[in-house]
Design a protein around this motif. Structure first.
Motif, short mmCIF file in Angstrom:
data_model
loop_
_atom_site.label_atom_id
_atom_site.label_comp_id
_atom_site.label_asym_id
_atom_site.label_seq_id
_atom_site.Cartn_x
_atom_site.Cartn_y
_atom_site.Cartn_z
N TYR A 24 -3.51 -4.81 -4.61
CA TYR A 24 -4.81 -5.48 -4.54
C TYR A 24 -4.88 -6.65 -5.51
O TYR A 24 -5.42 -7.71 -5.17
CB TYR A 24 -5.92 -4.46 -4.82
CG TYR A 24 -5.84 -3.27 -3.88
CD1 TYR A 24 -6.38 -3.35 -2.61
CD2 TYR A 24 -5.18 -2.10 -4.25
CE1 TYR A 24 -6.29 -2.27 -1.72
CE2 TYR A 24 -5.08 -1.03 -3.38
CZ TYR A 24 -5.64 -1.12 -2.12
OH TYR A 24 -5.52 -0.08 -1.25
N LEU B 206 -8.17 -2.68 8.95
CA LEU B 206 -9.60 -2.71 8.67
C LEU B 206 -10.38 -3.50 9.73
O LEU B 206 -11.59 -3.29 9.89
CB LEU B 206 -9.85 -3.34 7.30
CG LEU B 206 -9.75 -2.42 6.07
CD1 LEU B 206 -9.88 -3.24 4.79
CD2 LEU B 206 -10.81 -1.33 6.10
N TRP C 58 -7.70 8.03 4.23
CA TRP C 58 -7.23 7.03 3.27
C TRP C 58 -7.22 7.60 1.86
O TRP C 58 -6.26 7.42 1.10
CB TRP C 58 -8.12 5.79 3.34
CG TRP C 58 -7.69 4.68 2.46
CD1 TRP C 58 -6.75 3.71 2.75
CD2 TRP C 58 -8.15 4.40 1.13
NE1 TRP C 58 -6.61 2.86 1.68
CE2 TRP C 58 -7.45 3.24 0.67
CE3 TRP C 58 -9.08 5.00 0.29
CZ2 TRP C 58 -7.67 2.71 -0.59
CZ3 TRP C 58 -9.30 4.46 -0.97
CH2 TRP C 58 -8.59 3.32 -1.39
N PRO D 14 0.81 -1.22 0.00
CA PRO D 14 0.00 0.00 0.00
C PRO D 14 0.85 1.27 0.00
O PRO D 14 2.06 1.25 0.22
CB PRO D 14 -0.82 -0.13 1.28
CG PRO D 14 -0.89 -1.61 1.54
CD PRO D 14 0.44 -2.13 1.09
N LYS E 241 -0.95 -0.97 5.78
CA LYS E 241 -1.24 -2.40 5.66
C LYS E 241 -2.75 -2.53 5.77
O LYS E 241 -3.40 -1.75 6.45
CB LYS E 241 -0.57 -3.20 6.78
CG LYS E 241 0.94 -3.32 6.66
CD LYS E 241 1.33 -4.47 5.74
CE LYS E 241 2.84 -4.69 5.73
NZ LYS E 241 3.24 -5.85 4.91
N PHE E 242 -3.31 -3.52 5.13
CA PHE E 242 -4.76 -3.61 5.07
C PHE E 242 -5.38 -4.14 6.36
O PHE E 242 -6.57 -3.97 6.60
CB PHE E 242 -5.17 -4.48 3.89
CG PHE E 242 -6.22 -3.84 3.02
CD1 PHE E 242 -6.13 -2.51 2.66
CD2 PHE E 242 -7.31 -4.57 2.57
CE1 PHE E 242 -7.09 -1.90 1.87
CE2 PHE E 242 -8.28 -3.97 1.78
CZ PHE E 242 -8.17 -2.64 1.43
N VAL F 80 -4.64 1.79 7.42
CA VAL F 80 -5.11 0.97 6.30
C VAL F 80 -4.34 1.29 5.02
O VAL F 80 -4.13 0.42 4.17
CB VAL F 80 -6.63 1.17 6.09
CG1 VAL F 80 -7.11 0.43 4.85
CG2 VAL F 80 -7.40 0.68 7.31
#
Length: 484
Positions: free
Chosen positions: A266, A217, A247, A104, A213-214, A210
């Protein structure tokens, strides 16, 4: 350590005698939770983490087997070259001989900033080492910030439990494998802001986390459920809106300028097969029927279904538990479910889990057992990579690694100890008197507006197994609750 129930020997580090009386225990906890002690412990942990990587800084990372034999592998050094940073290329832009960054946006920014700081060094090999060193300094700062924020989220009387983060053996070993400490810091700072009832700032920090790193969430589902139960949806909406704006503020420019580079993370996550550390990798290795299906579409569906079922169960727990769960408890359960059902479970993902584990259940048992399993997996994965490398016909001198059976034993040990820790958290939710935080009279120190808030909505199991019903709880002018 002085961070748990003073009456219980389980809560004392080393099992030594208690300080004389409650005042002595409180004084010890206050001393151990002071900012100076937490900063010193964090810096000690980061010095140990840097020392663990010293064989690679001395050249082991230039030899495939050697970096694993010395257990000092890091992504940071090779990605300096593989992502085109050594050639002066900006992240996310398409360029010959390289590819868009697989992380990201904020990690890409951190990579670029470190590359700029070392670009004046002429020798490319020394420049790569200095890139690692600069990154380590930044990550160490993030670790200190994350520990202090964890202490803030734990509450005034429980700050000392952040020592379990600062001195976590598994976190120390994995601290400089990747850039995960940035996300840890932002996530912990977001929790501390929410605990301080600064919902907008919490949202901003969660949104930036987020963008790093995702995994952060995982906080939004628990927040939604707990705010629904407490009638605090307006507070949730403000935090969510701030997170989306933050974001977008960092992602949208890259999305517009380099859409394919931005989307690389993604697409890579979606197209990635079962990889090291995941239970799906073991199922595929042993050709387990249905669960070991190597087709990517089937794997994605399996992981999604199992994670969705786990989240549904956590949602029911959140809304139907006799007492509203604490925020860190639900966040830990969702993240644990994600890791246990995910296609990939890299060794550095322990960095994600440690602060939430400490906030969810600040007891040494089974935390130490889990840490032991994480340490075993850390060394196990490097040993297994040596074994696979040698099995492919490559010459390896010295340590030959561990066989497949030992590797999967380490993999299962980590999975089971995370599951055990999650089971203890569920038990604490169902029986709040067992909760080390609530046993001292606290409610939800990290809960912010949820702390000591009355329930407005609750699910109730009907007697005789006749399903669930909804209780809407009102509050009269006198402050007494009534259910309908």
């Amino acid at each position: 350590m002085g961070v748990d129930v003073p009456e219980s020997a389980e809560t004392r580090l080393g099992g030594g005698p208690e300080p004389a009386g409650p005042a002595g225990a409180a004084g010890l906890a206050a001393a151990l939770g002071s900012t100076s002690v937490l900063v010193a412990a964090s810096l000690l942990g980061m010095v140990l983490a840097f020392a663990e990587k010293s064989p690679c800084r001395s050249g082991a990372w230039d030899h495939y087997a050697s970096q694993f034999q010395r257990a000092c592998y890091t992504d940071i050094y090779p990605l300096y070259y593989n992502e085109g940073l050594s050639a002066g290329t900006a992240p996310y832009a398409a360029h010959p001989g390289s590819h868009p960054v697989e992380y990201p946006v904020l990690i890409g920014g951190a990579m670029q900033a470190a590359a700029w700081l070392v670009h004046g060094i002429s020798d490319p090999m020394i420049r790569g080492r200095e890139f690692f060193d600069v990154t380590v300094v930044f990550l160490a700062i993030c670790a200190v910030a994350g520990v202090i924020a964890t202490a803030r989220a734990a509450g005034p009387g429980r700050r000392a439990q952040a020592l379990m983060v600062a001195l976590s053996p598994a976190l120390i070993l994995s601290a400089f494998v990747n850039w995960d400490l940035i996300a840890l810091a932002l996530m912990a700072l977001g929790l501390a802001a929410w605990a301080a009832r600064r919902g907008v700032w919490a949202g901003v920090l969660f949104g930036l986390a987020v963008a790093t790193k995702f995994y952060p969430l995982v906080v939004f589902g628990p927040l939604l459920l707990l705010c629904l139960r407490a009638g605090r949806l307006r507070d949730f909406a403000k935090t969510l809106a701030a997170a989306v704006i933050a974001w977008l503020a960092v992602d949208l420019p890259v999305m517009i300028v380099a859409p394919s580079g931005w989307a690389r993370f993604y697409v890579f996550s979606k197209d990635r097969g079962a990889d090291w550390g995941s239970i799906w990798y073991m199922f595929e290795h042993f050709n387990v029927p249905v669960l070991g299906n190597p087709q990517l579409s089937a794997l994605n569906k399996l992981t999604e279904v199992f994670f969705a079922v786990a989240c549904a169960a956590i949602a029911v727990l959140a809304l139907a538990a006799p007492r509203r769960p604490r925020l860190p408890q639900l966040c830990f359960l969702v993240l644990a479910a994600f890791l246990m059902t995910n296609k990939v479970w890299s060794p550095q993902y322990v960095v994600w889990l440690v602060p939430l584990a400490v906030l969810a259940r600040p007891r040494l048992w089974p935390y130490l057992l889990w840490q032991l399993a994480e340490v075993a997996y850390f060394f196990g994965i490097w040993g297994y990579l040596i074994f696979v490398y040698a099995a492919d016909g490559n010459q390896v001198t010295g340590y030959q690694g561990i066989s497949t059976g030992w590797y999967f034993a380490a993999l299962l040990a980590r999975l089971l100890t995370v599951g055990l820790l999650a089971a203890y958290v569920v038990r604490d939710i169902l029986d709040p008197e067992r909760d080390a935080v609530r046993a001292l009279g606290n409610d939800d120190p990290a809960g912010g507006v949820l702390d000591h808030a009355e329930d407005r909505f609750r699910l109730r199991f009907n007697p005789g197994g006749r399903g669930l019903s909804i209780d809407r709880i009102g509050v009269s002018r006198s402050g007494s609750a009534s259910a309908s």
